[in-house]
Scaffold this motif. Structure first.
Motif, PDB file in Angstrom:
ATOM      1  N   ILE A 157      -4.354 -56.168  16.696  1.00  0.00           N
ATOM      2  CA  ILE A 157      -5.457 -56.449  15.776  1.00  0.00           C
ATOM      3  C   ILE A 157      -5.610 -57.956  15.576  1.00  0.00           C
ATOM      4  O   ILE A 157      -6.707 -58.518  15.691  1.00  0.00           O
ATOM      5  N   GLY A 158      -4.500 -58.627  15.268  1.00  0.00           N
ATOM      6  CA  GLY A 158      -4.571 -60.066  15.041  1.00  0.00           C
ATOM      7  C   GLY A 158      -5.009 -60.824  16.270  1.00  0.00           C
ATOM      8  O   GLY A 158      -5.812 -61.758  16.190  1.00  0.00           O
ATOM      9  N   GLY A 159      -4.494 -60.410  17.440  1.00  0.00           N
ATOM     10  CA  GLY A 159      -4.881 -61.083  18.666  1.00  0.00           C
ATOM     11  C   GLY A 159      -6.359 -60.922  18.971  1.00  0.00           C
ATOM     12  O   GLY A 159      -7.039 -61.872  19.364  1.00  0.00           O
ATOM     13  N   ALA A 160      -6.886 -59.710  18.751  1.00  0.00           N
ATOM     14  CA  ALA A 160      -8.293 -59.452  19.066  1.00  0.00           C
ATOM     15  C   ALA A 160      -9.230 -60.137  18.082  1.00  0.00           C
ATOM     16  O   ALA A 160     -10.248 -60.724  18.467  1.00  0.00           O
ATOM     17  N   LEU A 161      -8.900 -60.071  16.795  1.00  0.00           N
ATOM     18  CA  LEU A 161      -9.771 -60.673  15.787  1.00  0.00           C
ATOM     19  C   LEU A 161      -9.649 -62.195  15.767  1.00  0.00           C
ATOM     20  O   LEU A 161     -10.590 -62.896  15.392  1.00  0.00           O
ATOM     21  N   GLY A 162      -8.483 -62.698  16.164  1.00  0.00           N
ATOM     22  CA  GLY A 162      -8.272 -64.143  16.110  1.00  0.00           C
ATOM     23  C   GLY A 162      -9.026 -64.901  17.182  1.00  0.00           C
ATOM     24  O   GLY A 162      -9.410 -66.055  16.971  1.00  0.00           O
ATOM     25  N   MET A 329      -8.406 -50.594  16.955  1.00  0.00           N
ATOM     26  CA  MET A 329      -6.974 -50.340  16.741  1.00  0.00           C
ATOM     27  C   MET A 329      -6.687 -49.986  15.288  1.00  0.00           C
ATOM     28  O   MET A 329      -5.910 -49.077  14.991  1.00  0.00           O
ATOM     29  N   MET A 330      -7.326 -50.715  14.381  1.00  0.00           N
ATOM     30  CA  MET A 330      -7.144 -50.437  12.961  1.00  0.00           C
ATOM     31  C   MET A 330      -7.690 -49.060  12.603  1.00  0.00           C
ATOM     32  O   MET A 330      -7.078 -48.304  11.834  1.00  0.00           O
ATOM     33  N   ALA A 331      -8.829 -48.709  13.193  1.00  0.00           N
ATOM     34  CA  ALA A 331      -9.464 -47.432  12.874  1.00  0.00           C
ATOM     35  C   ALA A 331      -8.662 -46.240  13.378  1.00  0.00           C
ATOM     36  O   ALA A 331      -8.666 -45.177  12.752  1.00  0.00           O
ATOM     37  N   VAL A 332      -7.971 -46.402  14.531  1.00  0.00           N
ATOM     38  CA  VAL A 332      -7.244 -45.260  15.093  1.00  0.00           C
ATOM     39  C   VAL A 332      -5.843 -45.117  14.522  1.00  0.00           C
ATOM     40  O   VAL A 332      -5.158 -44.127  14.828  1.00  0.00           O
ATOM     41  N   GLY A 381      -8.571 -50.663  23.574  1.00  0.00           N
ATOM     42  CA  GLY A 381      -8.028 -50.922  22.239  1.00  0.00           C
ATOM     43  C   GLY A 381      -7.642 -49.650  21.523  1.00  0.00           C
ATOM     44  O   GLY A 381      -6.615 -49.602  20.823  1.00  0.00           O
ATOM     45  N   ALA A 382      -8.432 -48.598  21.674  1.00  0.00           N
ATOM     46  CA  ALA A 382      -8.103 -47.318  21.048  1.00  0.00           C
ATOM     47  C   ALA A 382      -6.790 -46.773  21.596  1.00  0.00           C
ATOM     48  O   ALA A 382      -5.930 -46.282  20.844  1.00  0.00           O
TER      49      ALA A 382
END
Length: 494
Positions: A157-162, A329-332, A381-382
């Motif tokens: 999550i951090g890597g993708a959003l960052g 990732m957060m959603a799943v 990501g899922a």
């Protein structure tokens, strides 16, 4: 011989009120995301690092390599120290190192200080396994599954959003601001941990295995240095082969030492249990599988349209394409917990591996439009979110509660080794499969497809490894046992 570690003291997860549990999960997940941001904060700067740091291109890559090496050393050490002296204490120490490293990097204008800062940032890599272990000690069983799924996915999550955030800032402000932002976020995480995360009573004490820590650190440094620098030095060069040989020799001596002492850094007998061993192998293979998307998609997006397959977009577009995968990732995470609760974490890991493989196969076909790559990134990501939530549950179901942090840290380490190996393998493929574009040789479309195929194959290998995991239905509930129920666990034979 029996381990001399005393039985752990009872934890108090049943006393954690729902609102306190919510705050605990939020703070720990935020801390994990902050630490994972350090992996992407430097990506927008990579092409300009030689000029910014007044260094040669080969020397400038140490700003990335230093973080990798430091993280590999720190992860198992912090996990063991957390089990012995307090997980919250080691969590705070890790966050402090992150803040200090970010400040040093923000103040640097040369290669030396930047390497020091990036090394300190890498030493914070133990935050995620420590956070998962705190959750096991403090949360009631009904909250633990979804919490560790979210914490496990926080790395992705951090890597993708960052990436989009870092790309946006890099295009509009002085590059030092990236590290000041990282320092501020680390400071916020530190304050929140101080205020809202209790120190667990599950603590073994004992004597730290300095020899084991030094041996494992030396072996990992040699191995990862050879892997990360092999392309530049040559895979058949004396330096590369020599470092790999030294690493294997040190690991053999280290393993013998760990089997002989009473309080080892890594309990190899526990690590050899079927469920732990296969989960760690699956983690390494899965780490190999997940890296391909991070290497292929950004290059396809940024290569000029004149190549015939590049999309000619900016780094910010790369971030916007990769970023939603973090939200997925957060959603799943709740879905990962639900599958683990009803079917077992083995089923969750296998499902995640299949989804990742499907995403890569989809990417081999859909590479011509931004929305296609966005879809591919989201599917992968899922799958990563599902698998990352299952791995800690599988580990915790098979180890005593007083080894939770060390076991999760070792699992995180195996995943990082897999990712490093993937970087090297993909680099070799893309260096060999090129096409001429003007005065330059650039990776060919078939090269990208080959890397995606390798990623799909690795995900399927992870699926096959996971299929041999024990199929007992109580794995998820065993992982979710609160510390008060785990005190009866016998220390592993040693």
């Amino acid at each position: 011989m029996k381990s001399s570690a005393p039985p752990p003291a009872a934890g108090r997860p049943s006393e954690t009120r729902p609102e306190a549990a919510d705050r605990l999960v939020a703070v720990l997940a935020f801390s994990g995301i902050v630490v994972s941001l350090m992996q992407t904060v430097v990506i927008p700067l990579v092409p300009e690092l030689p000029e910014l740091l007044h260094a040669s291109p080969s020397d400038a890559t140490w700003a990335i390599t230093a973080t990798l090496l430091a993280g590999a050393v720190a992860t198992p050490v912090m996990g063991r120290l957390g089990d012995m002296y307090g997980k919250r204490r080691m969590l705070l120490a890790s966050l402090f190192l992150l803040v200090a490293g970010s400040v040093v990097a923000a103040l640097s204008d040369g290669l030396g200080p930047m390497i020091v800062g990036r090394t300190l940032q890498g030493l914070a890599s133990g935050v995620i396994p420590l956070g998962i272990s705190i959750m096991r000690d403090e949360l009631p069983a009904e909250r633990l599954g979804s919490a560790i799924a979210l914490m496990g996915a926080s790395l992705g999550i951090g890597g993708a959003l960052g990436l989009p955030a870092a790309a946006f800032l890099a295009e509009r402000v002085d590059w030092h601001v990236l590290f000041w932002v990282a320092a501020c976020m680390g400071a916020v995480a530190t304050v929140l941990v101080l205020a809202l995360v209790p120190e667990s009573r599950v603590c073994t004490g004992g004597r730290f295995d300095l020899v084991g820590a030094a041996g494992l650190s030396a072996a990992l440094l040699c191995l990862l240095l050879a892997v990360s620098k092999g392309a530049a030095w040559g895979w058949g060069s004396g330096w590369t082969l020599g470092l790999i040989g030294v690493s294997l020799l040190i690991l053999a001596v280290w393993g013998r030492w760990e089997l002989r002492i009473g309080q080892p850094l890594v309990d190899l007998r526990t690590a050899a249990r079927r469920q732990v061993l296969l989960t760690n192998i699956a983690s390494a293979v899965f780490g190999f599988a997940m890296f391909a998307v991070s290497l292929v998609l950004p290059q396809v997006i940024q290569l000029p349209k004149a190549t015939g397959y590049g999309l000619g977009s900016s780094l910010l577009t790369v971030g916007l394409v990769m970023g939603p995968s973090g939200l997925v990732m957060m959603a799943v995470a709740p879905l990962s917990a639900r599958i683990s609760r009803t079917r077992g974490p083995k089923a969750t890991l296998m499902t995640g591996a299949v989804v990742v493989a499907a995403g890569y196969l989809l990417g081999m076909v859909l590479m011509s439009e931004i929305w296609e790559l966005l879809l591919v990134s989201a599917v992968i990501g899922a799958g990563i979110g599902l698998a990352y939530g299952a791995m800690p549950a599988l580990i915790m179901a098979a180890v005593p509660v007083f080894e939770t942090a060390a076991a999760n840290s070792f699992n995180t380490l195996t995943r990082a080794i897999g990712t490093s190996a993937a970087s090297a393998a993909a680099g070799v493929v893309l260096a060999q499969m090129t096409t001429r574009f003007g005065p330059l040789d650039v990776p060919s479309e078939n090269g990208f497809r080959t890397v995606l195929a390798i990623g799909a194959g690795a995900a399927l290998v992870a699926f096959l490894v996971a299929a041999f995991l024990p199929g007992h239905d109580h794995a998820a509930s065993a992982a979710a046992r609160p510390a008060t129920e785990a005190t009866s666990a016998e220390p592993a034979d040693n």
